[in-house]
Design a protein around this motif. Structure first.
Motif, PDB file in Angstrom:
ATOM      1  N   HIS A 102       0.860   4.187  -2.891  1.00 46.89           N
ATOM      2  CA  HIS A 102       0.737   5.630  -2.644  1.00 46.89           C
ATOM      3  C   HIS A 102       1.889   6.385  -3.259  1.00 46.89           C
ATOM      4  O   HIS A 102       1.695   7.468  -3.835  1.00 46.89           O
ATOM      5  CB  HIS A 102       0.660   5.914  -1.128  1.00 46.89           C
ATOM      6  CG  HIS A 102      -0.661   5.519  -0.516  1.00 46.89           C
ATOM      7  ND1 HIS A 102      -1.879   6.045  -0.911  1.00 46.89           N
ATOM      8  CD2 HIS A 102      -0.940   4.642   0.489  1.00 46.89           C
ATOM      9  CE1 HIS A 102      -2.836   5.499  -0.199  1.00 46.89           C
ATOM     10  NE2 HIS A 102      -2.278   4.640   0.694  1.00 46.89           N
ATOM     11  N   SER A 105       0.839  -1.214   0.000  1.00 48.69           N
ATOM     12  CA  SER A 105       0.000   0.000   0.000  1.00 48.69           C
ATOM     13  C   SER A 105       0.870   1.258   0.000  1.00 48.69           C
ATOM     14  O   SER A 105       0.540   2.250  -0.673  1.00 48.69           O
ATOM     15  CB  SER A 105      -0.929  -0.004   1.217  1.00 48.69           C
ATOM     16  OG  SER A 105      -0.174  -0.006   2.427  1.00 48.69           O
ATOM     17  N   SER A 106       1.966   1.188   0.705  1.00 47.26           N
ATOM     18  CA  SER A 106       2.867   2.347   0.725  1.00 47.26           C
ATOM     19  C   SER A 106       3.453   2.577  -0.647  1.00 47.26           C
ATOM     20  O   SER A 106       3.564   3.728  -1.118  1.00 47.26           O
ATOM     21  CB  SER A 106       3.979   2.130   1.751  1.00 47.26           C
ATOM     22  OG  SER A 106       3.446   1.963   3.046  1.00 47.26           O
TER      23      SER A 106
END
Length: 732
Positions: free
Chosen positions: A522, A518-519
């Motif tokens: 982003h 998820s990082s």
């Protein structure tokens, strides 16, 4: 069969103890035989001493037996051999043939008188005397080229061939007799005058009976004389006349001179009085002799060949017709007597008809000391014990009592003892063997149970399926069982940890992987410099590979868990595989597939989704190891009640001894080279799990083929064939 050291030591000690029993028993029997022989020797010596005591200080028994002689001269001193029966006085000597080995030859060495010293004496004769029932029997077989009879009207008895018998009668009177026939037939016997210088007148003596018969070589005189006419001194002389005109005496050949008592020889006649004493004390199986101080036999009684003696008279047990006695007689005794020997009754007795005895025991007895000796018969079949004791008369040894026995009784006792010993040993050995067999069987059964538990505890994949039950026995096998149980318990804990490690690892890694993913997403949505975006993309690829590894780790674990709860159904196997192949041809358009599926329904009991997953693993493995532009061959056909699926790819071959290991977990034969796709060696392992669930088999083999190029050259292709066999319910 392997036994622990302590158990082997126990078995060895027990076996050695059982082996020592026969040896100890055998040695004991031999020692017993030595003592029995010693006892027999002392018993026989006691018998001779008892009989000698009965003969002590009885000089009348020996006065008439020529015991006064200091030396016995063969031929001159005669022995009246005991005859087995009366002699038929027919002048043919047939009855004497039984005693031919006792006959004596007389010739030049026995010339008593010779008229012409320079003339060779041709006269010779064969002679023997014997005793039976109060008579002295004898014969003379004379070789004489000229037989001259007494004239029929002649009163002279010395002018012809004749026989002179001279003896010292029992009344101590020197007496002479003459046998002079006028023709063949009944003997004409006369008593000569008491004056040795006179030959006339003569008186007929009818007590001397017999026959005179002429032979081609001379004549035979066969006679008998009552023993009460014969004393201890005796002589015979053949007087030979060769000239019928002059009738002068040519020569005399005889046992001794007959002119005086001093010139006479002696005759030993077995004593009836001593024989009666001996018979009263003899044994049925012993032979007792009484000899004079020259070793000449005075009396004899008994037979050493008899079998009923004091040593073995009680050996014959009452025979019972039991099963054991029948088995013992029919089977055991023939086996025993391959080693043992039965005492024979037909051995050669060299002293059976002896008239003179000698030996160290007799010499010692004549010296005044009782003695005994052992001797072996000439045929080596029997051992004879002989004991001797002296007979004393006026502090002088006048004779010897000798007793003889064989060791047959002792040998029979020894054999009977050995038979019983062998029976006991056979029983003990049988019981010991049975005990050892039961002991070894119990040990081997315990070891087999421990082996079976050890094999069932771990399956073919190395997983612990069940624990080993520890034994409560306090021996080495019990210790081994408890050690194995401890090892399997610790191994089970370790394998359980390894089995759960993948699920725990995947569970623990999914959260940080999700955070990282998820990082990165982003970061990817933000505007980054080109140099920074390159690192973000590489990190994204690494996260994807890590996610794939986690999925592969959990796939096998999830499959094993789901197999235990899967719902089975009957489905057409050929349709499932045909659908799978159509999907593979669409998924891998660049790969060539050669498909041959038999067109008939093959119903299989299982889960079709698992079969599809199985085919995925096989096809993926085949594509990965195939050469470019080489086909993957898929074949499905039915054989008996089994469906056989073969997937073949051409490329590299399996390494040696890897045909079964490739189906194990975490086993891969791919080269250790950098790859964009992780490989954990779980594909074929999953295929085997699905195959086992459907009660089938799967195996891999190397295959080869030949191809021809356009130029006509041939080349070899190598590959691997995965063969899947599944049971089917029916086919139509």
């Amino acid at each position: 069969m392997y036994l622990p050291l302590g158990l082997r030591a126990k078995v060895i000690v027990l076996s050695l103890f059982l082996l020592c029993l026969p040896w100890l028993g055998y040695e004991y029997v031999w020692e017993m035989e030595k003592y029995l022989r010693h006892g027999q020797e002392k018993t026989l010596e006691g018998t001779t001493q008892a009989l000698a005591t009965a003969l002590h200080e009885r000089p009348k028994l020996f006065d008439n037996q020529a015991s006064f002689l200091t030396q016995v001269q063969k031929g001159r001193d005669l022995y009246a051999y005991p005859l087995s029966g009366p002699i038929r006085l027919d002048g043919k000597l047939d009855d004497w043939q039984l005693y031919r080995h006792r006959m004596l030859q007389y010739g030049n060495e026995h010339v008593v008188y010779q008229q012409n010293e320079e003339q060779v004496v041709k006269l010779n004769f064969t002679h023997m005397v014997g005793k039976y029932a109060g008579y002295l029997y004898g014969f003379f077989e004379v070789n004489d080229d000229k037989v001259i009879y007494r004239g029929k009207n002649s009163l002279r008895v010395d002018r012809n061939d004749h026989l002179v018998i001279a003896t010292l009668a029992p009344n101590n009177q020197f007496t002479r007799y003459v046998i002079a026939n006028t023709q063949d037939g009944w003997l004409s016997a006369f008593k000569l005058p008491d004056d040795p210088t006179q030959s006339m007148p003569v008186t007929p003596e009818n007590r001397i009976q017999g026959q005179w018969q002429k032979t081609p070589n001379g004549y035979i005189i066969e006679f008998r004389v009552p023993l009460d006419m014969i004393g201890s001194k005796l002589g015979f002389a053949i007087h030979n006349v060769d000239d019928i005109e002059t009738r002068n005496l040519a020569n005399i050949v005889g046992t001794s001179a007959t002119n005086s008592v001093a010139e006479l020889g002696t005759v030993l006649v077995p004593s009836p009085e001593i024989e009666s004493i001996v018979k009263g004390m003899g044994h049925n199986s012993s032979r007792i002799w009484v000899v004079d101080n020259h070793g000449r036999v005075l009396a004899r009684s008994g037979d050493i060949r008899a079998s009923n003696n004091a040593w073995d008279s009680d050996l014959d047990d009452i025979q019972t017709e039991s099963t054991w006695s029948h088995f013992h007689k029919q089977y055991l005794l023939p086996l025993y007597y391959k080693i043992l020997t039965r005492p024979p009754q037909d051995f050669i007795d060299s002293l059976q008809d002896s008239t003179e005895l000698s030996g160290s025991h007799i010499e010692n007895a004549l010296a005044g000391k009782p003695a005994s000796t052992w001797r072996l018969t000439p045929d080596s079949k029997a051992v004879v014990l002989a004991a001797a004791s002296p007979i004393w008369i006026d502090d002088k040894v006048m004779g010897v009592v000798i007793a003889e026995e064989t060791t047959h009784g002792i040998r029979s006792l020894r054999n009977r003892a050995l038979e019983k010993l062998f029976n006991v040993i056979l029983t003990i050995m049988s019981m010991g063997t049975l005990a050892l067999f039961i002991f070894a069987s119990s040990i081997s059964s315990r070891i087999r149970r421990l082996r079976d538990q050890a094999e069932l505890a771990i399956d073919s994949q190395g997983r612990v399926r069940q624990q080993i039950t520890p034994s409560r026995n306090r021996d080495e096998i019990g210790d081994l069982s408890r050690s194995f149980a401890n090892i399997v318990g610790r191994l089970g804990q370790y394998t359980h940890y390894l089995e759960n490690m993948s699920s725990r690892l995947s569970h623990e890694l999914r959260t940080p992987v999700a955070v990282v993913r998820s990082s990165l997403e982003h970061l990817g949505n933000q505007s980054l410099e080109k140099s920074s975006k390159k690192y973000v993309d590489r990190a994204q690829d690494g996260v994807n590979q890590l996610h794939l590894i986690l999925n592969n780790l959990t796939e096998a674990t999830n499959l094993e868990a789901s197999l235990g709860h899967a719902e089975r159904s009957v489905f057409p196997l050929n349709k499932v595989i045909s659908g799978c192949m159509q999907g593979y041809q669409m998924t891998y358009p660049e790969q060539i597939f050669s498909v041959a599926i038999e067109e008939k329904s093959m119903l299989c009991d299982g889960v079709p989704e698992y079969i599809a997953q199985l085919m995925d693993k096989l096809i993926c493995n085949a594509i990965e190891f195939s050469l470019p532009d080489s086909p993957i061959i898929v074949i499905l056909h039915q054989h008996n009640k089994q469906a056989i699926v073969k997937v073949t790819n051409w490329g590299s071959s399996l390494p040696q001894d890897m045909s079964e290991q490739i189906f194990e977990s975490m086993v891969s034969i791919r080269p250790q080279a950098p790859s964009n796709k992780p490989h954990l060696g779980l594909g074929l392992y999953i295929a085997r799990l699905i195959t086992d669930f459907h009660q089938g088999t799967i195996k891999a083999t190397n295959v080869s083929s030949f191809t021809e190029s356009d130029q006509g050259s041939r080349s070899s292709l190598y590959g691997v064939e995965l063969c899947l066999t599944l049971p089917i319910i029916e086919s139509t």
